[in-house]
Design an enzyme around this catalytic site. Structure first.
Site, PDB file in Angstrom:
ATOM      1  N   PRO A  78      23.263  41.234-138.511  1.00  0.00           N
ATOM      2  CA  PRO A  78      21.941  41.800-138.791  1.00  0.00           C
ATOM      3  C   PRO A  78      22.130  43.076-139.601  1.00  0.00           C
ATOM      4  O   PRO A  78      23.019  43.878-139.294  1.00  0.00           O
ATOM      5  CB  PRO A  78      21.399  42.139-137.395  1.00  0.00           C
ATOM      6  CG  PRO A  78      22.615  42.341-136.545  1.00  0.00           C
ATOM      7  CD  PRO A  78      23.689  41.448-137.120  1.00  0.00           C
ATOM      8  N   MET A  79      21.349  43.271-140.650  1.00  0.00           N
ATOM      9  CA  MET A  79      21.438  44.510-141.434  1.00  0.00           C
ATOM     10  C   MET A  79      20.046  44.917-141.877  1.00  0.00           C
ATOM     11  O   MET A  79      19.470  44.306-142.793  1.00  0.00           O
ATOM     12  CB  MET A  79      22.371  44.324-142.639  1.00  0.00           C
ATOM     13  CG  MET A  79      23.838  44.262-142.244  1.00  0.00           C
ATOM     14  SD  MET A  79      24.944  44.005-143.657  1.00  0.00           S
ATOM     15  CE  MET A  79      24.837  45.562-144.497  1.00  0.00           C
ATOM     16  N   GLU A  80      19.539  45.917-141.225  1.00  0.00           N
ATOM     17  CA  GLU A  80      18.201  46.405-141.508  1.00  0.00           C
ATOM     18  C   GLU A  80      18.109  46.891-142.957  1.00  0.00           C
ATOM     19  O   GLU A  80      18.979  47.635-143.414  1.00  0.00           O
ATOM     20  CB  GLU A  80      17.900  47.550-140.527  1.00  0.00           C
ATOM     21  CG  GLU A  80      16.449  47.909-140.428  1.00  0.00           C
ATOM     22  CD  GLU A  80      16.173  49.270-140.992  1.00  0.00           C
ATOM     23  OE1 GLU A  80      17.100  50.095-141.005  1.00  0.00           O
ATOM     24  OE2 GLU A  80      15.034  49.493-141.434  1.00  0.00           O
TER      25      GLU A  80
ATOM     26  N   GLN B  77      16.612  39.964-133.067  1.00  0.00           N
ATOM     27  CA  GLN B  77      17.232  41.127-132.415  1.00  0.00           C
ATOM     28  C   GLN B  77      16.168  42.149-132.001  1.00  0.00           C
ATOM     29  O   GLN B  77      15.269  42.487-132.773  1.00  0.00           O
ATOM     30  CB  GLN B  77      18.245  41.801-133.328  1.00  0.00           C
ATOM     31  CG  GLN B  77      19.073  42.825-132.543  1.00  0.00           C
ATOM     32  CD  GLN B  77      20.063  43.587-133.392  1.00  0.00           C
ATOM     33  OE1 GLN B  77      19.682  44.344-134.279  1.00  0.00           O
ATOM     34  NE2 GLN B  77      21.341  43.390-133.116  1.00  0.00           N
TER      35      GLN B  77
ATOM     36  N   CYS C 267      23.065  50.665-132.705  1.00  0.00           N
ATOM     37  CA  CYS C 267      22.509  51.416-133.832  1.00  0.00           C
ATOM     38  C   CYS C 267      22.868  52.906-133.727  1.00  0.00           C
ATOM     39  O   CYS C 267      22.604  53.542-132.712  1.00  0.00           O
ATOM     40  CB  CYS C 267      20.995  51.231-133.885  1.00  0.00           C
ATOM     41  SG  CYS C 267      20.262  52.090-135.287  1.00  0.00           S
TER      42      CYS C 267
ATOM     43  N   LYS D 108      24.814  43.078-128.588  1.00  0.00           N
ATOM     44  CA  LYS D 108      25.704  43.584-129.646  1.00  0.00           C
ATOM     45  C   LYS D 108      25.901  45.063-129.392  1.00  0.00           C
ATOM     46  O   LYS D 108      24.927  45.807-129.256  1.00  0.00           O
ATOM     47  CB  LYS D 108      25.074  43.338-131.014  1.00  0.00           C
ATOM     48  CG  LYS D 108      25.890  43.860-132.184  1.00  0.00           C
ATOM     49  CD  LYS D 108      25.372  43.260-133.495  1.00  0.00           C
ATOM     50  CE  LYS D 108      26.136  43.759-134.705  1.00  0.00           C
ATOM     51  NZ  LYS D 108      25.700  45.067-135.157  1.00  0.00           N
TER      52      LYS D 108
ATOM     53  N   GLY E 158      33.316  44.069-137.786  1.00  0.00           N
ATOM     54  CA  GLY E 158      33.638  45.337-138.438  1.00  0.00           C
ATOM     55  C   GLY E 158      34.741  45.238-139.460  1.00  0.00           C
ATOM     56  O   GLY E 158      35.856  44.801-139.157  1.00  0.00           O
ATOM     57  N   GLU E 159      34.395  45.599-140.720  1.00  0.00           N
ATOM     58  CA  GLU E 159      35.407  45.800-141.764  1.00  0.00           C
ATOM     59  C   GLU E 159      36.106  44.512-142.211  1.00  0.00           C
ATOM     60  O   GLU E 159      37.288  44.531-142.539  1.00  0.00           O
ATOM     61  CB  GLU E 159      36.420  46.827-141.250  1.00  0.00           C
ATOM     62  CG  GLU E 159      36.843  47.879-142.231  1.00  0.00           C
ATOM     63  CD  GLU E 159      35.699  48.749-142.789  1.00  0.00           C
ATOM     64  OE1 GLU E 159      35.781  49.048-143.978  1.00  0.00           O
ATOM     65  OE2 GLU E 159      34.762  49.107-142.059  1.00  0.00           O
TER      66      GLU E 159
HETATM   67  C1  FMN Z   1      22.550  48.944-143.872  1.00  0.00           C
HETATM   68  C2  FMN Z   1      22.955  48.440-142.504  1.00  0.00           C
HETATM   69  C3  FMN Z   1      21.983  47.998-141.631  1.00  0.00           C
HETATM   70  C4  FMN Z   1      22.338  47.544-140.349  1.00  0.00           C
HETATM   71  N1  FMN Z   1      21.356  47.082-139.496  1.00  0.00           N
HETATM   72  C5  FMN Z   1      21.698  46.588-138.280  1.00  0.00           C
HETATM   73  C6  FMN Z   1      20.720  46.020-137.394  1.00  0.00           C
HETATM   74  O1  FMN Z   1      19.527  45.921-137.714  1.00  0.00           O
HETATM   75  N2  FMN Z   1      21.148  45.585-136.169  1.00  0.00           N
HETATM   76  C7  FMN Z   1      22.467  45.660-135.782  1.00  0.00           C
HETATM   77  O2  FMN Z   1      22.807  45.249-134.675  1.00  0.00           O
HETATM   78  N3  FMN Z   1      23.394  46.155-136.608  1.00  0.00           N
HETATM   79  C8  FMN Z   1      23.051  46.609-137.830  1.00  0.00           C
HETATM   80  N4  FMN Z   1      24.029  47.066-138.669  1.00  0.00           N
HETATM   81  C9  FMN Z   1      25.451  46.955-138.272  1.00  0.00           C
HETATM   82  C10 FMN Z   1      26.050  45.635-138.755  1.00  0.00           C
HETATM   83  O3  FMN Z   1      25.429  44.541-138.124  1.00  0.00           O
HETATM   84  C11 FMN Z   1      27.564  45.576-138.461  1.00  0.00           C
HETATM   85  O4  FMN Z   1      27.761  45.736-137.089  1.00  0.00           O
HETATM   86  C12 FMN Z   1      28.340  46.653-139.210  1.00  0.00           C
HETATM   87  O5  FMN Z   1      27.907  46.763-140.561  1.00  0.00           O
HETATM   88  C13 FMN Z   1      29.845  46.386-139.195  1.00  0.00           C
HETATM   89  O6  FMN Z   1      30.138  45.139-139.729  1.00  0.00           O
HETATM   90  P1  FMN Z   1      30.634  44.950-141.258  1.00  0.00           P
HETATM   91  O7  FMN Z   1      31.818  45.851-141.453  1.00  0.00           O
HETATM   92  O8  FMN Z   1      30.952  43.489-141.354  1.00  0.00           O
HETATM   93  O9  FMN Z   1      29.498  45.362-142.145  1.00  0.00           O
HETATM   94  C14 FMN Z   1      23.697  47.544-139.940  1.00  0.00           C
HETATM   95  C15 FMN Z   1      24.666  47.996-140.843  1.00  0.00           C
HETATM   96  C16 FMN Z   1      24.320  48.435-142.103  1.00  0.00           C
HETATM   97  C17 FMN Z   1      25.413  48.890-143.047  1.00  0.00           C
END
Ligand code: FMN
Length: 323
Positions: free
Chosen positions: A9-11, A70, A100, A141, A202-203
């Site tokens: 999820p990415m807001e 979520q 968050c 999460k 993550g990453e």
């Molecule tokens: C711009 C942005 C928005 C995000 N929004 C959410 C969200 O709405 N809910 C959530 O659980 N995590 C959110 N995250 C966290 C991501 O789901 C994820 O846990 C985090 O980016 C690490 O994973 P990655 O390295 O694969 O990006 C957000 C991360 C970013 C960068």
């Protein structure tokens, strides 16, 4: 063990259109919606439909991948009521956000701040589990902690005891923000102790990162966020049997993808949000497509998608070259 791949999820970034596009390209078993932030009331259906329009189409993307809704908040009874309503609207699953890091969210008793009190995770997860029909899975999460990692296992056990069917762990504390590295090694003791699946997050930017993360964490299941936004083919590369067979796919053309996405977000009819989403995506594309870095500098102050797309067209051919 069957491994699953979830789109994070990415807001403000992973909306219905991005989910549609990325699940069509392929590799994903599951998506999670942007969070619905709840505090005092049960939200009207329109709020859930706005953040998860897939609720109108059986809770799945057009490629048929389920989208779990979520929910984020600190009040167990309000979380439970909203989750029950989301399930009533057809959510195929409910995910609870305990990760968050945003200051305003944490100040208002939601997101990662709750990781300071495992008993509160338990309370929220069990209230939601109790309110949602049995057949609708409830997952959680979290991060490894708020300021330190001392309560990581306690929080994970609390989520499991509360009835979560699965736990995703972003391998960093709130304090660590998004700073590399992600501490995949901290996931192994959690994975070894819990009976429910632990999803590593993550990453992960490449297939090699994915393989390393699985090896270090011991987790079969993985969630990827920024990596696939930066490299839309990543899901397909990860699920290919071998890196070589992955390379045999015809990768989607990035310029075409930007055009498709822009055409789709038009429907949102909210120009500043629309432009914001395009900018966030182009910024992340810079990791894979070097020309996107210059493009981002050129567009970051532009306010309309027309102006942004004119710059995209100008960058044209260069943008197609991946690093
Ligand atoms: C711009 C942005 C928005 C995000 N929004 C959410 C969200 O709405 N809910 C959530 O659980 N995590 C959110 N995250 C966290 C991501 O789901 C994820 O846990 C985090 O980016 C690490 O994973 P990655 O390295 O694969 O990006 C957000 C991360 C970013 C960068």
């Amino acid at each position: 063990m069957v491994a699953t791949l979830t789109l994070a999820p990415m807001e403000g970034v992973v909306d219905v259109y991005m989910r549609d596009m990325l699940t069509e390209i392929g590799g994903f078993d599951l998506c999670v919606s942007e969070f619905v932030r709840v505090s005092q009331h049960v939200y009207p259906a329109s709020v859930f439909y706005q953040l998860c329009p897939e609720l109108r189409t059986g809770g799945k993307t057009s490629a048929g991948v389920p989208v779990h809704v979520q929910i984020m908040g600190g009040e167990a009874s309000v979380m439970a009521e909203n989750a029950a309503f989301a399930a009533e609207l057809g959510a195929p699953g409910i995910d609870l956000n305990f990760g968050c890091p945003a200051k305003t969210v944490n100040r208002h008793d939601a997101g990662a701040t709750l990781l300071q009190w495992p008993e509160r995770l338990y309370e929220i997860v069990s209230a939601v589990r109790g309110a949602v029909p049995r057949e609708v899975p409830v997952s959680a999460k979290m991060r490894l902690g708020f300021t330190d990692k001392g309560l990581a296992l306690d929080n994970a056990l609390a989520a499991e005891a509360g009835g979560a069917i699965k736990l995703t762990v972003h391998a960093r504390t709130k304090l660590e923000g998004y700073r590399p590295p992600a501490h995949w090694e901290y996931l192994r003791p959690i994975r070894e102790r819990l009976r429910i699946p632990v999803v590593a997050n993550g990453e992960i930017w490449t297939r090699a990162d994915y393989e390393k993360c699985r090896e270090v964490s011991g987790c079969a299941d993985v969630m990827v966020g920024r990596g696939v936004i930066a490299r839309p083919s990543l899901g397909r590369e990860i699920c290919a049997e071998t890196p070589a067979s992955g390379a045999a796919f015809e990768w989607p053309d990035i310029l075409e993808l930007i055009g498709i996405y822009q055409g789709k977000i038009r429907e949102m009819q909210a120009p500043p949000r629309e432009a914001g989403r395009l900018k966030q995506w182009i910024k992340l594309l810079g990791r894979t497509y070097p020309a996107a870095n210059d493009l981002f500098l050129a567009i970051r102050r532009l306010e309309t998608t027309e102006a942004i797309m004119a710059e995209v067209a100008r960058t044209g051919r260069e943008l197609r070259t991946a690093a």
